[in-house]
Design an enzyme around this catalytic site. Structure first.
Site, PDB file in Angstrom:
ATOM      1  N   TYR A  20       0.856  -1.196   0.000  1.00  0.00           N
ATOM      2  CA  TYR A  20       0.000   0.000   0.000  1.00  0.00           C
ATOM      3  C   TYR A  20       0.885   1.236   0.000  1.00  0.00           C
ATOM      4  O   TYR A  20       1.803   1.351   0.798  1.00  0.00           O
ATOM      5  CB  TYR A  20      -0.899   0.013   1.243  1.00  0.00           C
ATOM      6  CG  TYR A  20      -1.767   1.252   1.349  1.00  0.00           C
ATOM      7  CD1 TYR A  20      -2.802   1.481   0.437  1.00  0.00           C
ATOM      8  CD2 TYR A  20      -1.550   2.194   2.357  1.00  0.00           C
ATOM      9  CE1 TYR A  20      -3.607   2.605   0.537  1.00  0.00           C
ATOM     10  CE2 TYR A  20      -2.352   3.327   2.458  1.00  0.00           C
ATOM     11  CZ  TYR A  20      -3.377   3.526   1.546  1.00  0.00           C
ATOM     12  OH  TYR A  20      -4.175   4.641   1.635  1.00  0.00           O
ATOM     13  N   ASP A  27       9.400   2.747   0.312  1.00  0.00           N
ATOM     14  CA  ASP A  27       8.315   3.478   0.960  1.00  0.00           C
ATOM     15  C   ASP A  27       8.474   3.256   2.459  1.00  0.00           C
ATOM     16  O   ASP A  27       8.038   2.233   3.001  1.00  0.00           O
ATOM     17  CB  ASP A  27       6.969   2.970   0.442  1.00  0.00           C
ATOM     18  CG  ASP A  27       5.797   3.689   1.118  1.00  0.00           C
ATOM     19  OD1 ASP A  27       6.043   4.423   2.094  1.00  0.00           O
ATOM     20  OD2 ASP A  27       4.658   3.503   0.668  1.00  0.00           O
ATOM     21  N   LYS A  48       3.869  10.031   8.228  1.00  0.00           N
ATOM     22  CA  LYS A  48       3.545   9.666   9.623  1.00  0.00           C
ATOM     23  C   LYS A  48       4.453  10.339  10.646  1.00  0.00           C
ATOM     24  O   LYS A  48       4.213  11.465  11.023  1.00  0.00           O
ATOM     25  CB  LYS A  48       3.561   8.135   9.768  1.00  0.00           C
ATOM     26  CG  LYS A  48       2.559   7.491   8.774  1.00  0.00           C
ATOM     27  CD  LYS A  48       2.089   6.152   9.220  1.00  0.00           C
ATOM     28  CE  LYS A  48       1.341   5.400   8.160  1.00  0.00           C
ATOM     29  NZ  LYS A  48      -0.098   5.512   8.236  1.00  0.00           N
TER      30      LYS A  48
END
Ligand SMILES: Cc1ncc(COP(=O)(O)O)c(C=O)c1O
Length: 334
Positions: free
Chosen positions: A92, A194, A221
Site C-alpha cells: 500500500y 516506501d 507519519k
C-alpha cells in the site's frame, strides 16, 4: 485508562500530546501556521532527516504519504523515460489507483506467483493503470529477480514497503531487499523504499538497519509529529528533476506542504526520537510480540504476533506469514 496501540496508524511515535510537540505547535501557531514560502522549521526538519537517512541528500515535503509516493513515481518516470512501475502484491502506498493495485490479492483473482495479475481494489481503476503496474510477490527474491529481468526495459521504478503494513506488519527479509537492490541497479531502475511506516525502525529508517540504500525514500507519519505530512527524498541527481531551474521540471505544487505548524511538530518529534528512543521502543515491540506469542501458546487459539522492532500485528493462524497471500488466507480461514 486508554491503551492506544494504533497511535493514529503509527504516526504518533511518542503517543499523544508529547510535551515538546505541544510546545512547538503552540509557539509556532502564535507566529503563523502556513506561509507561501520556505520557513525555518522546514529547513531544520529537512536537515535532521538528511543527517539521519542514508539515501537522502535532498528532500521535498508533501502533505501526505500518498503525495510522497506519487511524487517519487513521477520523478522515477521523468528520470528514466520509462512508464511502468513494479509494486509488491499486498503493498500500500496511498490513496490513488497505482498505489493500490493488488492491495487485496484475493485468491480467485491474483494469478500465479510467477506472474501475479494486477488486481483493482474497486471499480474506479482505469485499465491503463493496471497495464502500467507490474505486480511482484513479496519476500521471494528469485521470482522478483525473474520478473524484473523480464520487464527491465519498461520499468521506471520498483517501489517496496520494507515491512508490509496493510497485510499485518509482514517484514521483508534482508535477502529480498538486497535482491531488489542488485537487480534494479543492474537495469538502471529506480528503487523506491516506501518508509512511511518503517522509518521508525532505525534512526535512519530500515535502510540504515539493513545498510541497503535505495535511490528514493518516501516518508510520512512520524515526521509530522501527529500533523498531516509526507515527503520524498533521495540522491541529488534524481531530486534535481523537481528543480524549477530545469526546462521541464517534475511539477510539484501544494498549498500546505511544508507548512510551519507541521514542520514545528515534526521537528520536535524527530528531535525527541534519537537512537536510544528508537532502541527503547523496538525492545518494547519485541516484548509485546513475545507476550502475545506466549499467550497464544497457552491458549486454544491459533495465532501469532509478527512484525519488527516497534511494529507488531496479530494473525490468527500458526502457519508462517511471509507475504500477502499468507496473510489473507489466514483472515479467510476464520
Ligand atoms: C507504507 C505507506 N505508504 C503510504 C501511505 C499513505 O500515507 P497517507 O495516509 O499519509 O497518505 C501509507 C499510509 O498508511 C502507508 O502505510
Amino acid at each position: 485508562m486508554l491503551l492506544d496501540f494504533m497511535n493514529n496508524f503509527t504516526s504518533l511515535i511518542h503517543g499523544h500530546a508529547h510535551p515538546d510537540v505541544v510546545r512547538a505547535v503552540q509557539e509556532q501557531s502564535a507566529k503563523g501556521s502556513a506561509y507561501a514560502a520556505a520557513n525555518v522549521n522546514q529547513i531544520e526538519l529537512a536537515e535532521m532527516l538528511v543527517d539521519r537517512v542514508p539515501s537522502i541528500e535532498q528532500l521535498r515535503f508533501t502533505s501526505s504519504g500518498t503525495e510522497g509516493t506519487l511524487m517519487a513515481i513521477r520523478c522515477a518516470r521523468a528520470a528514466t523515460g520509462r512508464q511502468k512501475i513494479m509494486k509488491m502484491e499486498g503493498g500500500y502506498h496511498g490513496s490513488y489507483e497505482l498505489a493500490e493495485v493488488s492491495l487485496v490479492p484475493f485468491p480467485d483473482e491474483c494469478g500465479s506467483l510467477d506472474a501475479p495479475v494486477s488486481v483493482p481494489v474497486d471499480d474506479s481503476f482505469p485499465g491503463s493503470v493496471l497495464n502500467d503496474t507490474v505486480v511482484c510477490p513479496y519476500n521471494d527474491p528469485g521470482r522478483a529477480e525473474a520478473l524484473i529481468d523480464a520487464h527491465a526495459g519498461e520499468l521506471a521504478a520498483v517501489i517496496v514497503e520494507p515491512i508490509l503494513g496493510s497485510m499485518g506488519m509482514v517484514p521483508a527479509s534482508k535477502l529480498f531487499l538486497q535482491a531488489l537492490r542488485h537487480v534494479t541497479e543492474r537495469h538502471g531502475i529506480v528503487l523506491i523504499f516506501d518508509e512511511v511506516i518503517s522509518l521508525r525502525l532505525g534512526s535512519g529508517g530500515i535502510q540504515s538497519v539493513h545498510a541497503i540504500i535505495p535511490e528514493l525514500t518516501c516518508m510520512g507519519k512520524i515526521i509530522g509529529g501527529g500533523l498531516p505530512v509526507g515527503g520524498v527524498g533521495g540522491k541529488r541527481a534524481l531530486m534535481q528533476h523537481f528543480s524549477p531551474e530545469r526546462k521541464r521540471p517534475v511539477m510539484h505544487a501544494s498549498t500546505f506542504s511544508g507548512n510551519a505548524l507541521t514542520m514545528a511538530a515534526g521537528g520536535a518529534s524527530i528531535q525527541a526520537y534519537g537512537a536510544s528512543e528508537v532502541e527503547r521502543i523496538n525492545v518494547l515491540g519485541q516484548r509485546l510480540r513475545d507476550g502475545f506469542n506466549k499467550a497464544f501458546s497457552q491458549s486454544a487459539i491459533s495465532g501469532q504476533a509478527i512484525g519488527q522492532g516497534s511494529l507488531t500485528n496479530l494473525h490468527l493462524t500458526d502457519a508462517p506469514i511471509n507475504d500477502s497471500r499468507d496473510a489473507l488466507s489466514a483472515m479467510r480461514r476464520r
